[in-house]
Design a protein around this motif. Structure first.
Motif, PDB file in Angstrom:
ATOM      1  N   ALA A  21      -1.880  -1.657   3.694  1.00 44.30           N
ATOM      2  CA  ALA A  21      -1.558  -0.947   2.456  1.00 44.30           C
ATOM      3  C   ALA A  21      -2.537  -1.321   1.346  1.00 44.30           C
ATOM      4  O   ALA A  21      -3.046  -0.453   0.631  1.00 44.30           O
ATOM      5  CB  ALA A  21      -0.123  -1.232   2.033  1.00 44.30           C
ATOM      6  N   ALA A  22      -2.824  -2.600   1.205  1.00 47.27           N
ATOM      7  CA  ALA A  22      -3.742  -3.055   0.154  1.00 47.27           C
ATOM      8  C   ALA A  22      -5.159  -2.538   0.401  1.00 47.27           C
ATOM      9  O   ALA A  22      -5.821  -2.055  -0.526  1.00 47.27           O
ATOM     10  CB  ALA A  22      -3.738  -4.579   0.077  1.00 47.27           C
ATOM     11  N   LEU A  23      -5.614  -2.618   1.642  1.00 52.30           N
ATOM     12  CA  LEU A  23      -6.958  -2.142   1.970  1.00 52.30           C
ATOM     13  C   LEU A  23      -7.111  -0.643   1.722  1.00 52.30           C
ATOM     14  O   LEU A  23      -8.165  -0.183   1.304  1.00 52.30           O
ATOM     15  CB  LEU A  23      -7.272  -2.416   3.452  1.00 52.30           C
ATOM     16  N   CYS A  24      -6.047   0.094   1.997  1.00 56.40           N
ATOM     17  CA  CYS A  24      -6.099   1.555   1.897  1.00 56.40           C
ATOM     18  C   CYS A  24      -5.650   2.085   0.534  1.00 56.40           C
ATOM     19  O   CYS A  24      -5.699   3.285   0.298  1.00 56.40           O
ATOM     20  CB  CYS A  24      -5.244   2.164   3.004  1.00 56.40           C
ATOM     21  N   HIS A  25      -5.180   1.182  -0.328  1.00 58.74           N
ATOM     22  CA  HIS A  25      -4.757   1.546  -1.686  1.00 58.74           C
ATOM     23  C   HIS A  25      -3.566   2.500  -1.713  1.00 58.74           C
ATOM     24  O   HIS A  25      -3.568   3.486  -2.449  1.00 58.74           O
ATOM     25  CB  HIS A  25      -5.928   2.128  -2.489  1.00 58.74           C
ATOM     26  N   PHE A  26      -2.562   2.186  -0.889  1.00 62.63           N
ATOM     27  CA  PHE A  26      -1.297   2.886  -0.996  1.00 62.63           C
ATOM     28  C   PHE A  26      -0.157   1.933  -0.687  1.00 62.63           C
ATOM     29  O   PHE A  26      -0.389   0.762  -0.407  1.00 62.63           O
ATOM     30  CB  PHE A  26      -1.225   4.190  -0.187  1.00 62.63           C
ATOM     31  N   THR A  27       1.079   2.426  -0.770  1.00 61.45           N
ATOM     32  CA  THR A  27       2.239   1.553  -0.637  1.00 61.45           C
ATOM     33  C   THR A  27       2.444   1.103   0.807  1.00 61.45           C
ATOM     34  O   THR A  27       1.973   1.741   1.749  1.00 61.45           O
ATOM     35  CB  THR A  27       3.523   2.250  -1.118  1.00 61.45           C
ATOM     36  N   GLU A  28       3.189   0.021   0.941  1.00 63.53           N
ATOM     37  CA  GLU A  28       3.523  -0.480   2.272  1.00 63.53           C
ATOM     38  C   GLU A  28       4.374   0.536   3.032  1.00 63.53           C
ATOM     39  O   GLU A  28       4.234   0.694   4.244  1.00 63.53           O
ATOM     40  CB  GLU A  28       4.255  -1.815   2.135  1.00 63.53           C
ATOM     41  N   HIS A  29       5.238   1.231   2.314  1.00 66.13           N
ATOM     42  CA  HIS A  29       6.065   2.268   2.940  1.00 66.13           C
ATOM     43  C   HIS A  29       5.180   3.376   3.517  1.00 66.13           C
ATOM     44  O   HIS A  29       5.408   3.840   4.637  1.00 66.13           O
ATOM     45  CB  HIS A  29       7.053   2.841   1.919  1.00 66.13           C
ATOM     46  N   THR A  30       4.166   3.786   2.769  1.00 71.65           N
ATOM     47  CA  THR A  30       3.239   4.811   3.261  1.00 71.65           C
ATOM     48  C   THR A  30       2.492   4.301   4.481  1.00 71.65           C
ATOM     49  O   THR A  30       2.341   5.026   5.477  1.00 71.65           O
ATOM     50  CB  THR A  30       2.254   5.222   2.150  1.00 71.65           C
ATOM     51  N   ALA A  31       2.040   3.054   4.441  1.00 64.63           N
ATOM     52  CA  ALA A  31       1.335   2.464   5.584  1.00 64.63           C
ATOM     53  C   ALA A  31       2.234   2.454   6.822  1.00 64.63           C
ATOM     54  O   ALA A  31       1.801   2.804   7.918  1.00 64.63           O
ATOM     55  CB  ALA A  31       0.865   1.054   5.247  1.00 64.63           C
ATOM     56  N   GLN A  32       3.498   2.059   6.648  1.00 70.09           N
ATOM     57  CA  GLN A  32       4.449   2.032   7.760  1.00 70.09           C
ATOM     58  C   GLN A  32       4.633   3.420   8.364  1.00 70.09           C
ATOM     59  O   GLN A  32       4.626   3.591   9.581  1.00 70.09           O
ATOM     60  CB  GLN A  32       5.803   1.486   7.292  1.00 70.09           C
ATOM     61  N   SER A  33       4.770   4.410   7.516  1.00 67.13           N
ATOM     62  CA  SER A  33       4.946   5.788   7.971  1.00 67.13           C
ATOM     63  C   SER A  33       3.731   6.274   8.758  1.00 67.13           C
ATOM     64  O   SER A  33       3.861   6.920   9.800  1.00 67.13           O
ATOM     65  CB  SER A  33       5.201   6.687   6.756  1.00 67.13           C
TER      66      SER A  33
END
Length: 99
Positions: free
Chosen positions: A33-45
């Motif tokens: 999430a941090a590397l991609c600059h979005f939320t952890e929820h978005t990364a999980q999805s």
């Protein structure tokens, strides 16, 4: 239309997550999430999407998750169907000839 709505990005969120995992198969979700600059929820999805589409598998190793990429196939879009996922990952995860 707002300025933010008109912006576009060269790579999709899904591609960014796949590249982050390709660089480090033991990467934590919060780090994706941090590397991609979005939320952890978005990364999980997105990780779930990629797993369901067959681009990767997840395995628990103790308290951590390890990802295994399945790169033998081709992207789903017809315009890229002739390029193996492995080749795309190599282009975007190699810098100056070094992984």
């Amino acid at each position: 239309m707002s300025e933010q709505a008109r912006q576009w990005h060269f790579l999709t969120h899904h591609a960014r997550v796949l590249f982050a995992i390709a660089r480090d198969p033991a990467v934590r979700l919060r780090d994706i999430a941090a590397l991609c600059h979005f939320t952890e929820h978005t990364a999980q999805s997105i990780v779930t999407d990629l797993e369901q589409a067959g681009y990767m598998r997840r395995e628990r190793e103790g308290r951590r998750t390890r990802y295994t990429l399945c790169v033998e196939g081709a992207p789903r879009h017809p315009a890229e169907a002739h390029v193996p996922v492995r080749d795309l990952l190599e282009v975007f995860t190699t810098h100056d000839g070094q992984p």
